[in-house]
Design a protein around this motif. Structure first.
Motif: not given
Lengths: 885, 114
Positions: B1-28
């Motif tokens: 079930x899609x969770x809107x961005x308003x439900x996630x804290x800004x910082x959480x999204x940033x952590x997700x992105x950082x971990x994703x990039x830790x796995x591999x450098x990629x585009x959006x």
């Protein structure tokens, strides 16, 4: 996203486009995954958009954010960026050393030669003289309408009358007929010859020339009985007095008259008018004879504010009808020339020709560099395409190209300036000493700046052309296909046109050089019609205050001739009126034939006059064509005789036997002489033009002037006789000395000096032009072969022999070469008539020369094509077809 | 079930992105796909919100971006972790672990949920 923003992305990173690209990529990737899962395209698009969210809002947020970031870029960041750019450009330049070196050298050559010529041309043509408002000054003189005499002076009295009556001239000054003459002068116990001008007291005032220090001549100096004063030129001050400031008051003695003059002023650099004068002396005191001046003068005047030179000339022509009693008015007219033109005289066409040649060479150099740049641009098209795809805006790519080309332009410019400096020095060393204004040549920063700016501009322009030509679509295609297909037809055509243009221009320059070269050779080997081997000419200086009448002077000449004849090594000697090639400075006369009225007689052509002893003909090696030569018995008491030249006989007695005919001479035709012989026309007086001449026996002379030179035939080398000659002349009598003696060859060299210089300079230009054009053609053909290697490989795989492939390339190259030559030939035929004043005995459209030039350039074109064509034959078809780089 | 961005804290999204990039450098898009795969599509975030978050991370110096060519020769902006980003990720990961462990203890505490 708006489509037009894509085109706005030219000079700097376009934030909108970048954001657009980033988001579009994401969206399309998401659409692709939905489609891969089986959804229809429309569904996929809808779902992807839904999943993304409000794409426009996100884009707006990103753009706002990026704008702020971009604006924060500080100066130091830009500086660092600039340095990085320069270093990248330098690396790129160093990566292709052959191109970089060639481009720099070509630029340097073209620039250097152009700078040298423009510097000289500037001094000679453009820089103003140290006079006020020089373009309002006109030099006026009379000439015979039939051009039989090109300078008819006024007597001083008439000139004064004209200056009182004139309405077109505010002020009029006079100077002695022909401007100035070379005479020995003693100063500081050192004797040398200077060009002395006799001028009216108001001369410097009319010209608007202020002295460097001291004072100029004034009207009070120009009355009989005033203290003898002289004004000297800057160069005289420099060479004779070593820039010594206390030269005012020093003494200068004119050896011919023995009068001592006091220096009152020094003129600024660049003033050598009239006729390269070095000293100016008031005219009236020195020309007084029996209470009135005998001076014959030319005029220089300042126009009133609304008069033109033509007006002044018209007024003077009308005045001539009152002035000259001996010539009817209709035959004399006045010509007026603005002073700057009058001073330059006949160096103007030459300087203009060189300026044109230099400009052509500069253009060829620019075209050549443009070609090189385009070629290099092509081989870098893949690199450019990748960079473009990676997001470098066109602006960034152009910035890098500009920097690279800027560095090459800088290097070429620096080298060119150095080269140009050397070339100017060489030019100054090679030019004949009597080129007017030659000593005012110096470097003009604005010229330098101009030439450099021009070349740099051209280089930068041609450098960004490749970037401009390549479009986005080309970039994609280039990435996919590799360089062998990235040579678009358009750019190839441009390059071929550039090369053909260079060849055409080279034809022009080479044709000019060839024509002038032939002129020079014609002049050098012109048949003088007398024997100049072992001939020596000696010029004498006579104290005219001691020998103040013609009888004394004649006796002096006789004594000198007798002494000289006795000198060992002298076979024969004869007096002559002037040194060789004196041209307009010689003596002319006009006479009536038997039965002609005085009025008719003034229409007779003017002829050269010579007063000679019978030995003259033996000395110069001239034989009689008809009748006899002069003999010793043609003396004082016997029948007055003369020997005439062939053209003289033809013009005065056409289709009649001239022997026995008479000429009537003198103001009232009270004298006569009878023709006893006819000889050939010689070029003694004028190398370009053998003239009608009449030779009178010196012993029978009733003229008021006497010869001041000797022609001597020696038994051994002429130079070896000179010391004994000097002693003999000194010993012959008081008040006469040898001022100059030289073998005839020296005078001849002097007469050919300027044409030789012209030919030399033009050949330098021509050689450079031909080399540049040839190199350009070679480079283009080599590139062509390389780029068509794939296609040629295919041809050869399909059965074409290497010979056929080579001839295919040869044909292409020949078409270019021949095309360029044909265009160049057409241009030459149209423009060469502008050269005619420089040419001697050669037509500007001389077929032999032009054909020769075309052949040379076609051959060079063939040679330049040959090597690449042979390289094309050696292509390995397998390698070529597979090759990707 | 899609969770809107308003439900996630800004910082959480940033952590997700950082971990994703830790796995591999990629585009959006690559980051979105990685999160999709790793959470088994549980966290289907509004993909547009990734980009402002990426910008903020770049401003803070935790990631760096450069333009490159994708597998099918398309122009795309690639992101990669910086050293500072890696350090931040480690700190935040530790904090998250402590936080989620605390939440888990709360949920396990009596009375138990059925």
């Amino acid at each position: 996203m708006k489509q037009w923003r894509r085109y706005a992305r030219f000079w700097r990173q376009d934030i909108h486009a970048d954001v657009d690209d980033e988001l579009r990529f994401h969206l399309e990737a998401r659409i692709a995954t939905y489609e891969a899962d089986g959804f229809s395209h429309d569904d996929a698009v809808r779902m992807a958009r839904e999943r993304f969210g409000d794409i426009d809002r996100v884009a707006g947020e990103l753009v706002a954010h990026d704008r702020v970031q971009h604006a924060r870029t500080s100066i130091s960041e830009r500086l660092v960026h600039g340095i990085r750019l320069t270093r990248a450009a330098a690396r790129s330049v160093a990566r292709t050393p052959s191109f970089s070196l060639t481009a720099t050298l070509v630029l340097a050559i073209g620039l250097g030669l152009s700078i040298a010529v423009f510097t000289v041309a500037d001094a000679l043509l453009l820089r103003p003289l140290p006079l006020s408002d020089q373009n309002r000054l006109v030099a006026l003189q009379g000439e015979m309408r039939d051009h039989s005499l090109d300078n008819v002076p006024l007597s001083l009295a008439s000139a004064r009358e004209f200056s009182r009556a004139t309405k077109t001239l505010r002020d009029v000054a006079f100077f002695e007929y022909e401007g100035s003459w070379l005479a020995p002068v003693r100063a500081n116990d050192h004797s040398a010859r200077f060009q002395i001008a006799l001028v009216s007291g108001n001369y410097f005032d009319v010209l608007g020339a202020s002295p460097l220090f001291g004072r100029a001549l004034q009207p009070l100096d120009d009355v009989p009985g005033s203290a003898p004063v002289v004004v000297i030129s800057y160069d005289t001050w420099h060479t004779m007095f070593g820039d010594n400031r206390d030269v005012i008051g020093k003494a200068l003695t004119l050896e011919q008259t023995g009068v001592t003059y006091s220096i009152v002023g020094v003129m600024p650099q660049g003033l050598r008018y009239p006729n390269r004068a070095e000293l100016w002396i008031p005219i009236t005191p020195i020309t007084m004879v029996n209470g009135s001046s005998t001076a014959q003068v030319d005029l220089v005047g300042r126009l009133t504010s609304d008069a033109t030179p033509a007006d002044a000339a018209y007024e003077l022509t009308a005045f001539f009808s009152h002035a000259h009693a001996s010539r009817p008015a209709q035959d004399v007219r006045a010509i007026a020339r603005r002073l700057p033109e009058a001073i330059l005289g006949d160096t103007r066409p030459a300087v203009i020709t060189f300026a044109a040649a230099a400009a052509l060479l500069l253009i060829i150099a620019c075209l050549n560099v443009a070609n090189l740049i385009l070629v290099r641009g092509l081989s870098r098209s893949r690199e450019m395409a990748v960079r473009s795809a990676l997001g470098a805006s066109r602006g960034q790519i152009i910035a890098q190209l500009l920097t690279e080309n800027g560095m090459l332009a800088l290097a070429g410019g620096a080298l060119g300036v150095g080269f140009g400096t050397m070339a100017v020095k060489a030019l100054l060393a090679l030019a004949p000493h009597d080129t007017p204004l030659l000593d005012t040549v110096r470097f003009e920063p604005r010229l330098l700046g101009g030439a450099i700016a021009l070349t740099a501009g051209a280089m930068l322009l041609f450098g960004i052309a490749p970037a401009l030509l390549a479009s986005r679509a080309d970039a994609q295609a280039a990435l996919r296909a590799g360089p062998r297909q990235s040579a678009s037809r358009r750019s190839r055509l441009v390059r071929e046109l550039l090369v053909a243009a260079q060849i055409a221009l080279a034809v022009l320059v080479l044709a000019a050089a060839a024509l002038v070269g032939r002129s020079m050779l014609n002049l050098q080997h012109a048949d003088l019609h007398f024997d100049e081997s072992r001939l020596l000419i000696a010029e004498l200086s006579v104290r005219y205050d001691e020998y103040d009448d013609v009888t004394k002077q004649l006796a002096l000449i006789d004594a000198v001739v007798a002494q000289v004849r006795a000198v060992p090594g002298v076979r024969s000697v004869s007096p002559v009126l002037t040194a060789p090639f004196s041209g307009a400075s010689g003596w002319d006369a006009q006479a009536a034939t038997d039965g002609q009225s005085a009025n008719d007689a003034v229409r007779n052509p003017v002829f050269n006059l010579e007063l000679v002893t019978p030995d003259y003909f033996a000395t110069l090696g001239i034989a009689a064509r008809r009748g006899r030569l002069l003999i010793p018995s043609d003396g004082k008491g016997s029948e007055p005789v003369m020997v005439v030249s062939e053209s003289m006989a033809r013009r005065y007695w056409p289709s009649e036997n001239p022997i026995g005919k008479r000429l009537l001479l003198g103001q009232h035709q009270e004298r006569h002489a009878t023709v006893v012989g006819v000889v050939v026309d010689t070029r003694y007086r004028d190398l370009r033009d053998p003239r009608a001449t009449v030779y009178f026996p010196l012993a029978q002379s009733r003229f008021t002037f006497v010869p001041t030179a000797l022609a001597i035939r020696s038994t051994t080398s002429p130079a070896s006789v000179i010391p004994d000659l000097r002693r003999a002349i000194g010993a012959a009598a008081r008040g006469v000395s040898l001022v100059n003696a030289a073998p005839f060859g020296t005078f001849q060299d002097g007469a050919v000096a300027q044409p030789r210089l012209h030919a030399f300079l033009l050949s330098v230009f021509a050689l450079s032009a031909v080399i540049l054009a040839g190199v350009g053609l070679f480079a283009t053909m080599a590139t062509l072969v390389r780029q068509r290697a794939h296609e040629l490989g295919v041809r050869m795989a399909l059965g074409a022999t290497s010979g056929q492939v080579a001839s295919l390339m040869m044909r292409r190259g020949c078409v270019l070469a021949v095309g360029g030559v044909v265009v160049g030939l057409a241009m030459a035929l149209m423009t060469n008539r502008l050269l005619s004043s420089l040419l001697y005995d050669v037509a500007p459209t001389d077929p032999a020369t032009l054909i020769g030039v075309c052949v040379v350039l076609v051959v060079i074109g063939l040679v330049a094509t040959l090597v690449p064509a042979r390289a094309s034959a050696r292509i390995d078809p397998l390698v070529a077809m597979r090759s990707d780089a | 079930m899609p969770i809107g961005s308003t439900d996630l804290l800004q910082g959480t999204l940033q952590i997700l992105i950082l971990k994703a990039l830790f796995a591999e450098s990629t585009h959006g898009f690559g980051i979105a796909r990685w999160i999709e795969r790793t959470t088994d599509d549980v966290l289907a975030i509004e993909e547009g919100s990734l980009y402002p978050a990426l910008r903020r991370l770049e401003d803070k110096g935790f990631i760096a971006s450069e333009w490159g060519l994708s597998e099918n020769n398309r122009r795309a902006r690639y992101y990669s972790l910086t050293a500072a980003g890696r350090a931040h990720l480690r700190r935040e990961a530790a904090a998250w672990t402590r936080f989620s462990a605390a939440i888990a203890r709360v949920m396990r505490a009596a009375p138990a949920l059925s």
